[in-house]
Design a protein around this motif. Structure first.
Motif, PDB file in Angstrom:
ATOM      1  N   SER A  24       0.841  -1.218   0.000  1.00  0.00           N
ATOM      2  CA  SER A  24       0.000   0.000   0.000  1.00  0.00           C
ATOM      3  C   SER A  24       0.866   1.255   0.000  1.00  0.00           C
ATOM      4  O   SER A  24       0.580   2.225  -0.711  1.00  0.00           O
ATOM      5  N   ARG A  28       1.480   4.326  -2.966  1.00  0.00           N
ATOM      6  CA  ARG A  28       1.270   5.748  -2.659  1.00  0.00           C
ATOM      7  C   ARG A  28       2.559   6.535  -2.858  1.00  0.00           C
ATOM      8  O   ARG A  28       2.542   7.667  -3.359  1.00  0.00           O
ATOM      9  N   SER A 168     -13.604   1.432   2.614  1.00  0.00           N
ATOM     10  CA  SER A 168     -12.479   1.076   1.750  1.00  0.00           C
ATOM     11  C   SER A 168     -11.437   2.190   1.688  1.00  0.00           C
ATOM     12  O   SER A 168     -11.757   3.332   1.351  1.00  0.00           O
ATOM     13  N   GLN A 170      -9.075   2.232  -0.439  1.00  0.00           N
ATOM     14  CA  GLN A 170      -8.813   2.538  -1.845  1.00  0.00           C
ATOM     15  C   GLN A 170      -9.762   3.633  -2.324  1.00  0.00           C
ATOM     16  O   GLN A 170      -9.345   4.560  -3.015  1.00  0.00           O
ATOM     17  N   ASP A 316      -6.742  -8.400   4.344  1.00  0.00           N
ATOM     18  CA  ASP A 316      -5.868  -9.163   3.445  1.00  0.00           C
ATOM     19  C   ASP A 316      -5.268 -10.392   4.141  1.00  0.00           C
ATOM     20  O   ASP A 316      -4.677 -11.253   3.482  1.00  0.00           O
ATOM     21  N   LYS A 343     -12.422  -9.475  -3.733  1.00  0.00           N
ATOM     22  CA  LYS A 343     -10.962  -9.284  -3.781  1.00  0.00           C
ATOM     23  C   LYS A 343     -10.417  -9.922  -5.065  1.00  0.00           C
ATOM     24  O   LYS A 343     -11.170 -10.158  -6.003  1.00  0.00           O
TER      25      LYS A 343
END
Ligand code: S3P
Length: 433
Positions: A24, A28, A168, A170, A316, A343
């Protein structure tokens, strides 16, 4: 498609391990560096396929990104310096690239098309497309923009106040990125805590945002300034070895320099609740991200109920926690985890199928699963479903199975953990093949 046969462990997993950089944060770091003015150096960048999709996307926008193993040097020219890609962008298998980049593509003043692989093309994109349209974005796509491929005609965006419909990170991050292009101040209200790497990292690039509990506000038109980033180890990758050690007799291992952000360390909390002999301590901060070591020893686990606010924190890690639960005494219940159905694959169906094939007793529920422990695993041949986390769960299961486990399509593991098999061998003191 390459298969891999893995044999039961002959002893415990022992030693120290540094897992690759956080997925993640790597995404970014490259997005913000590429949008910034100036040269940023990213170290311990995850070179797995997913993050490389984000790198490739910005190369198509004309950003010069040099890679030397896990070090990226990004020559950012600001958002005005990005140029229109002449070819469609391939997001591959990466949901994070697709969702976060949608926020950028909606705001850039040119036309872009994007597509993904078979799995990503089945994953919902309306969760980002609908709120982006509320900001004035021009997006068209399959089934009215519910799925990739998508096309973006960058247009002026308006700030908005928006309550997220899905819990979320995302979606939140996509809208914060779009907010940077919008006129006015965008406010996003979360349904509950989700990983907060965007909020922690943007200020390092000179962006001001305010976080007030679940409410995050960002003003449009801010310039990003280059920054050097060291990416912490990925706790989601570490999770596979933490569980491996917890269930394999004779194990004792320490994962060093791993990210212990409070929105991501649920795996440590869940294993603690299961009675694992686990301890963690933060020893440094990189930017605002806490980094530390986690030590775990083999020991008998107990069943738990995994639900509510802990779920987004371990979303996850549920496949590998399900394997741990198959070895715990009692019945583990996992609920409130319907997101698993969208997912990389339907992870409720895939986990239940894989663990059942190996000899566990697991039932699928609409929003989770029920796992009856403790069951001894027989081994067998399993489908990874092209899902990296299912492949790694199967590999860890081989350690405690009576017979070998064959992982079909093991290459999908490169999506998040290209050195996984080397690390598995290293902890067993074996040579890699
Ligand atoms: C991610 C957020 C999570 C997670 C994914 C990475 C991120 O997805 O499952 O692997 O980097 O923001 P959702 O935001 O869809 O829950």
């Amino acid at each position: 498609m390459t298969n891999r046969k893995l044999y039961p462990a002959t002893g415990g997993l022992r030693g120290n391990l540094q897992v690759p950089g956080d997925k993640s944060i790597s995404h970014r770091a490259v997005i913000f560096s590429a949008m910034a003015n100036g040269t940023s150096k990213i170290t311990n960048f995850l070179t797995g396929e997913d993050c490389m999709r984000t790198v490739e996307a910005f190369r198509q926008f004309g950003v010069d990104i040099e890679q030397d193993r896990g070090t990226l040097t990004v020559q950012g020219k600001g958002v005005e310096g990005l140029s229109a890609p002449t070819q469609p962008i391939n997001f591959g298998n990466s949901g994070t690239t697709a969702r976060l980049m949608s926020g950028v593509l909606a705001g850039l003043p040119f036309f872009t098309t994007a597509y993904g692989d078979e799995s990503l093309s089945k994953r919902p994109m309306d969760r980002v497309v609908n709120p982006l349209r509320e900001m004035g974005a021009t997006v068209i796509g399959r089934e009215d923009g519910s799925y990739l491929p998508l096309a973006f005609q960058g247009s002026p965006l308006q700030a908005m106040r928006h309550e997220l419909k899905v819990r979320s990170a995302q979606v939140k991050s996509c809208l914060l990125l779009a907010g940077l292009f919008a006129e006015g101040e965008t406010t996003i209200i979360e349904k509950g805590v989700t990983r907060d790497h965007t909020e922690k990292l943007l200020p390092q690039f000179g962006v001001e945002l305010t976080v007030n509990g679940p409410t995050i506000s960002i003003k449009g038109g801010q310039e990003l300034k280059a920054s050097d980033i060291r990416v912490p180890g990925d706790i989601s990758s570490a999770a596979f070895f933490l569980v491996a050690a917890a269930i394999t007799p004779g194990s004792e291992l320490t994962i060093n320099n791993v990210g212990l952000n409070e929105t991501r360390n649920g795996i440590v909390q869940a294993l603690e609740q299961m009675g694992a002999k686990i301890s963690s301590h933060v020893h440094t901060y990189v930017g605002d991200e806490p980094v530390g070591d986690v030590t775990i020893k083999y020991g008998q686990l107990e069943a738990i109920t995994l639900e509510g606010d802990l779920i987004p924190n371990v979303i996850d890690e549920i496949p590998i926690l399900a394997l741990a639960a198959s070895q715990a005494q009692g019945t583990t219940v996992i609920k409130d985890a319907k997101e698993l159905r969208v997912k990389e694959t339907d992870r409720i169906a895939a986990v239940v199928d894989t663990l059942t094939t190996l000899g566990a007793n697991v039932e699928a529920k609409e929003d989770g699963m029920v796992i009856h422990g403790s069951q001894s695993l027989q081994g067998g041949s399993i489908d990874s479903y092209g899902d990296h986390r299912i492949g790694m769960m199967g590999a860890v299961a081989s350690l405690i199975s009576h017979e070998p486990v064959v992982i079909q399509d093991k290459d999908c593991i490169n999506i998040s953990y290209p050195t996984f098999f080397d690390h598995l061998a290293q902890l067993q003191n074996k040579k890699t093949s």
